[in-house]
Design a protein around this motif. Structure first.
Motif, PDB file in Angstrom:
ATOM      1  N   LEU A  29      -8.069  -8.590  -0.959  1.00 36.98           N
ATOM      2  CA  LEU A  29      -7.311  -7.506  -0.337  1.00 36.98           C
ATOM      3  C   LEU A  29      -7.393  -7.586   1.183  1.00 36.98           C
ATOM      4  O   LEU A  29      -6.380  -7.443   1.882  1.00 36.98           O
ATOM      5  N   ARG A  85     -11.085  -0.447  -9.351  1.00 38.31           N
ATOM      6  CA  ARG A  85     -10.546  -1.784  -9.111  1.00 38.31           C
ATOM      7  C   ARG A  85     -10.098  -2.400 -10.430  1.00 38.31           C
ATOM      8  O   ARG A  85     -10.798  -2.289 -11.445  1.00 38.31           O
ATOM      9  N   CYS A 102      -4.516  -8.245  -7.507  1.00 38.28           N
ATOM     10  CA  CYS A 102      -5.691  -7.376  -7.361  1.00 38.28           C
ATOM     11  C   CYS A 102      -5.189  -5.970  -7.049  1.00 38.28           C
ATOM     12  O   CYS A 102      -4.309  -5.787  -6.198  1.00 38.28           O
ATOM     13  N   VAL A 137     -13.464   4.775  -5.915  1.00 31.40           N
ATOM     14  CA  VAL A 137     -12.591   3.603  -5.958  1.00 31.40           C
ATOM     15  C   VAL A 137     -12.576   3.020  -7.365  1.00 31.40           C
ATOM     16  O   VAL A 137     -13.618   2.909  -8.015  1.00 31.40           O
ATOM     17  N   ARG A 178      -7.544  -5.927 -12.079  1.00 30.37           N
ATOM     18  CA  ARG A 178      -6.891  -7.204 -11.777  1.00 30.37           C
ATOM     19  C   ARG A 178      -5.973  -7.577 -12.939  1.00 30.37           C
ATOM     20  O   ARG A 178      -6.367  -7.505 -14.106  1.00 30.37           O
ATOM     21  N   LYS A 230       0.846  -1.189   0.000  1.00 36.10           N
ATOM     22  CA  LYS A 230       0.000   0.000   0.000  1.00 36.10           C
ATOM     23  C   LYS A 230       0.884   1.243   0.000  1.00 36.10           C
ATOM     24  O   LYS A 230       1.901   1.296   0.701  1.00 36.10           O
ATOM     25  N   ARG A 254      -6.335  -1.958  -6.157  1.00 35.11           N
ATOM     26  CA  ARG A 254      -7.395  -1.063  -5.695  1.00 35.11           C
ATOM     27  C   ARG A 254      -6.839   0.352  -5.599  1.00 35.11           C
ATOM     28  O   ARG A 254      -5.839   0.590  -4.922  1.00 35.11           O
ATOM     29  N   GLU A 304      -7.949   4.090  -4.518  1.00 36.55           N
ATOM     30  CA  GLU A 304      -8.948   4.932  -3.866  1.00 36.55           C
ATOM     31  C   GLU A 304      -8.491   6.381  -3.943  1.00 36.55           C
ATOM     32  O   GLU A 304      -7.384   6.711  -3.503  1.00 36.55           O
ATOM     33  N   GLU A 327     -12.492  -8.981  -5.487  1.00 38.73           N
ATOM     34  CA  GLU A 327     -11.126  -8.738  -5.033  1.00 38.73           C
ATOM     35  C   GLU A 327     -11.049  -8.037  -3.672  1.00 38.73           C
ATOM     36  O   GLU A 327     -10.015  -8.096  -3.016  1.00 38.73           O
ATOM     37  N   ASP A 328     -12.126  -7.407  -3.207  1.00 37.55           N
ATOM     38  CA  ASP A 328     -12.071  -6.774  -1.887  1.00 37.55           C
ATOM     39  C   ASP A 328     -11.793  -7.806  -0.794  1.00 37.55           C
ATOM     40  O   ASP A 328     -11.078  -7.526   0.176  1.00 37.55           O
ATOM     41  N   TRP A 339     -10.819  -4.541 -15.512  1.00 32.25           N
ATOM     42  CA  TRP A 339     -11.197  -3.462 -14.603  1.00 32.25           C
ATOM     43  C   TRP A 339     -12.696  -3.388 -14.535  1.00 32.25           C
ATOM     44  O   TRP A 339     -13.425  -3.971 -15.348  1.00 32.25           O
ATOM     45  N   GLU A 387      -3.363   0.093  -3.556  1.00 30.85           N
ATOM     46  CA  GLU A 387      -3.121  -1.170  -2.861  1.00 30.85           C
ATOM     47  C   GLU A 387      -2.982  -2.301  -3.873  1.00 30.85           C
ATOM     48  O   GLU A 387      -3.695  -2.324  -4.892  1.00 30.85           O
TER      49      GLU A 387
END
Length: 862
Positions: free
Chosen positions: A324, A305, A182, A303, A307, A124, A184, A186, A320-321, A237, A172
């Motif tokens: 994570l 996301r 994955c 957000v 992959r 992160k 992420r 934000e 994927e959350d 995505w 992240e």
């Protein structure tokens, strides 16, 4: 029971699962580097400046923001942003070059490494992006105006973060599998009003095809609206962003006025900023971005996301959350086993971010010197000057490895003595990586055939302190303590290669064969009255207290390793004897040939010229480094090696001429230890009077590199009509020596402080509880040397910790850093620190050796 992350480390070690195949191996600056410089005069900053970086394909390495790549940097992923006001996309970090900055090169951005596991199964980071136009010109002009006498002017000083009108961009990464990542992103709008931003996650291939006729050109190709194929890899995505494609190839029309590719490297930039028709409508190329055009309400977040994975099996973004969250839980579990439970939440946060910075500061470093010297078949030949210029005698050097670098923007290359210090905190979390780094520098495609270890790309032939043996011995012991057994195979491999380097030192750096060594600046940049790496004014040569002491320390490190190996193979006893005898010769020279000044009770460099010897009476780290050459060895360990013990006793009995002035090696100290030390206890006490004096070396935040006495009493030397001076400067330097971006004339530096702490602990192991000193000098408060070492350690750690008023000394007087909850717990690990107030100075992401704070917190607490 090993944690889940420790299981991944074991799988990586055994090569059953290659968890480290992907990581933060993307540099933060490839422009302005020696590798990319093909100029006649070696002017790297001018040849490929920041303004060219978006348009020119790099030959050796890629760069980006919050980026990752595979370990060969074939495929890269990073983040680009646009606040709808900047004249260019924010694809890479901006900073001033060595000529533009008032104290040398310096990144002018705010970003933080927040977390990482050693296999990079979870990572992160945070990038702070202003909503106003980025102040490129203001940063350049104000730093130029301030000059060398002013502090550096940073991004936060411009006011662009006032009223919280900026975005916090958190990135992240979490690995679902070895090659299944994955991602992420934000974006938090911290401001009082809605704000627009374009977020462009970018995937591209490093350009490997423009340099020779035989390289295959890869391709990225859109598959529908929500995915891109990159050979065996696939990126998907959520949502329906606009897909933009171009090629990672030089825009020769912009840079040189000649026709080039239709969709060049800066094609996405020109399309987004100016609406130019510079992206490929066929949605194919070697660089692509998914453009999210967002408007984020005040004090809200959005957000994105994605992959990225390899293989034919289809993956999804919507789950994927949970991945994570699982990897974050794994990271928490792992660090519970690393960070002492006794630390406060604040200290635990400091230690974890320090280790995160160490792990984020890995970089794929690519530099094949022979190819660089000769040029590429598909490119214009390099200038003739190159064949006799920088690094021309290092043609054997072949770098294509993931390396721990000091700072991925300011120093995006390996530095030999920095790396040695990196390996200690790295060994707390990944001893295999630490060992591999040390071995790599000693391999035949790094080490020169003559035994010299390469220093850094600006001048591989420069001489750094010989600390790799110390680092190898410490890494070995850290791993042995943590895992219950030591890696003797590693120790043996490193020992054999270090013997070649030791021989190089003895043959090349002892000018008169008197066991008094030179070496040049030895990593201490401007600490001398003049440049110690250049020919001396008026001729002559310099006998260096630090160079000689480093060699004495080297001898003792090699002696310790040899004795450890002799436990299994008695043949190493003879080698141990040899290094001990080397040490005795050097220690005698240190104490009998003019480097020790009896009147001052301090060690100095000595200038030899025209049949005269001039002691350079500068009270600096140069005179403290002799303390590093100390090793208390248990008597029962010596007795395990009869041959070594007999040689030791015979030498002490029959060669009193060589043990003159050296610490007594026969008298047994605490727990029956024998003392091998350049500095005998009587001289130690005199040095400590200065070391622990708050008007000299002792600062509230550690040990200064130069005595504060030189603030009012600068050292002056006249040579052939010219005057040279050294004055105490607690923060930046007013000197231009070595580019002016480092200062050893007053600040606190972690690596030498760490070695001082270790030396004091070793002296305590011999001298015991009965040897006490005033701390601080003149206070009447008596402490043992172990207590002094712990107190210095706490002072260093205090640089980052909140004080009683909730302020962190490292943040200085910048109130937003001190008080704003969106800043105050995010830490920067600077290169060095103000010797008076502890504020951070120099490169601000040098978690490298400043990451030693993690080791200090682990071993000494807060």
């Amino acid at each position: 029971m090993p944690t889940r992350e420790e299981q991944r480390l074991l799988q990586s070690r055994d090569r059953t699962d290659h968890w480290k195949r992907w990581g933060p191996y993307l540099s933060e600056r490839a422009w302005g580097t020696v590798r990319e410089d093909y100029s006649p005069g070696g002017t790297a900053w001018d040849y490929l400046p920041h303004d060219h970086a978006r348009s020119r394909a790099y030959r050796w390495n890629e760069d980006g923001i919050a980026g990752i790549s595979d370990r060969r940097q074939t495929l890269c992923f990073a983040l680009a942003l646009w606040n709808r006001r900047d004249p260019i996309l924010k694809e890479r970090l901006f900073g001033l070059s060595g000529q533009e900055g008032n104290h040398g090169e310096d990144v002018k951005e705010l970003y933080y490494y927040l977390d990482s596991t050693p296999t990079h199964s979870y990572m992160k980071c945070l990038y702070k992006y202003p909503q106003a136009e980025f102040p490129y010109a203001q940063l350049l002009e104000e730093n130029r105006r301030r000059g060398r006498t002013g502090r550096e002017y940073e991004l936060i000083d411009t006011g662009v973060f006032d009223q919280d009108r900026y975005f916090d961009v958190f990135v992240e990464y979490a690995k679902a599998d070895v090659e299944d990542l994955c991602i992420r992103i934000e974006v938090a709008n911290r401001g009082p009003e809605a704000a627009a931003i374009d977020v462009l996650p970018t995937l591209w291939f490093r350009n490997t095809w423009s340099w020779g006729p035989e390289q295959r050109r890869p391709s990225l190709r859109a598959r529908g609206r929500s995915s891109v194929d990159a050979g065996d890899y696939h990126l998907i995505w959520e949502g329906a962003p606009e897909l933009l494609f171009c090629d990672n190839e030089t825009n020769s029309q912009r840079l040189f006025g000649v026709a080039g590719p239709r969709y060049p490297k800066d094609g996405i930039n020109d399309y987004v900023i100016d609406g130019a028709q510079t992206v490929n409508p066929d949605r194919v190329g070697t660089k692509c971005a998914a453009r999210y055009e967002l408007t984020i309400p005040a004090r809200s977040s959005a957000v994105v996301r994605l992959r990225l994975w390899r293989g034919s099996r289809a993956q999804r973004v919507d789950g994927e959350d949970s991945i994570l969250a699982a990897r974050k839980a794994d990271a928490d579990e792992f660090y519970t086993s690393v960070i002492p439970a006794s630390l406060s939440a604040d200290a635990s946060n400091v230690m974890r971010q320090a280790l995160a910075g160490m792990l984020w500061s890995k970089q794929f470093y690519h530099y094949i010197v022979r190819d660089w010297l000769e040029g590429d078949p598909a490119q214009p030949p390099p200038p003739e000057e190159r064949k006799k210029g920088r690094n021309s005698d290092w043609g054997h050097l072949y770098n294509a490895d993931v390396l721990s670098v000091p700072d991925k923007w300011e120093y995006p290359w390996f530095a030999a003595w920095d790396l040695a210090f990196h390996c200690l905190p790295l060994a707390l979390v990944d001893s295999d990586f630490a060992k591999d780094q040390l071995l790599l520098l000693l391999r035949e495609w790094y080490m020169h055939p003559n035994g010299q270890i390469p220093a850094y790309e600006w001048a591989f032939g420069d001489v750094n302190p010989p600390v790799l043996a110390w680092a190898a011995w410490r890494v070995y012991k850290i791993e042995k303590k943590r895992q219950g057994s030591g890696d003797l195979k590693f120790l043996k491999r490193v020992f054999h290669k270090l013997m070649l380097n030791f021989t190089w030192w003895v043959n090349r750096k002892d000018a008169e064969g008197r066991n008094v060594f030179q070496g040049g600046f030895l990593g201490l940049d401007n600490i001398g009255v003049f440049d110690r790496s250049s020919p001396l004014p008026g001729g002559g040569h310099l006998e260096q207290s630090d160079g000689t002491s480093w060699m004495a320390m080297y001898c003792l490190n090699m002696l310790s390793i040899a004795l450890e190996l002799a436990r299994e193979e008695e043949e190493y006893e003879d080698v141990a004897s040899k290094f001990w005898e080397h040490f005795v010769h050097i220690a005698r020279a240190m104490n009998t040939m003019g480097l020790w000044d009896e009147q001052d009770g301090f060690y100095y460099d000595v200038l030899h010229r025209d049949h005269e010897e001039i002691a350079l009476r500068i009270r600096s780290m140069v005179g403290l480094i002799p303390l590093f050459a100390v090793e208390p060895i248990p008597a029962d360990l010596i007795e395990k090696f009869p041959s070594f013990a007999r040689r030791l006793e015979w030498f002490i009995d029959h060669r009193a001429d060589l043990t003159e002035g050296v610490a007594c090696m026969r008298t047994r100290g605490a727990m029956e230890r024998r003392l091998f030390s350049v500095v005998p206890p009587v001289k130690l006490r005199r040095i400590l009077q200065r070391l622990l004096d708050e008007s000299e070396f002792l600062s509230p935040y550690g040990i200064r590199a130069l005595s504060r006495v030189h603030r009012d009493q600068p050292y002056r030397l006249r040579v052939d009509g010219a005057e040279y001076a050294v004055r105490y400067e607690p923060a930046e330097s007013s000197s231009g020596l070595f580019g002016g971006n480092s200062n050893w004339r007053g600040p606190v530096w972690f690596p030498v402080n760490y070695l001082l702490i270790e030396a004091l602990q070793k002296f305590h192991h011999y001298l015991g509880e009965g040897f006490t000193v005033d701390f601080p000098t003149g206070s009447g408060r008596q402490l043992t040397l172990a207590q002094v070492a712990a107190e210095i350690s706490r002072r260093l750690s205090a640089i980052f910790l909140r004080d009683q008023e909730g302020r962190r000394p490292a943040f200085g007087k910048t109130e937003k850093l001190q008080r704003d909850p969106h800043f105050s717990d995010y830490l920067l690990f600077h290169e060095y620190f103000d010797g008076d107030d502890g504020s951070g100075v120099g490169a601000n992401h040098q978690t490298g050796w400043t990451g030693l704070v993690a080791k200090l917190l682990q071993q000494s607490g807060e």
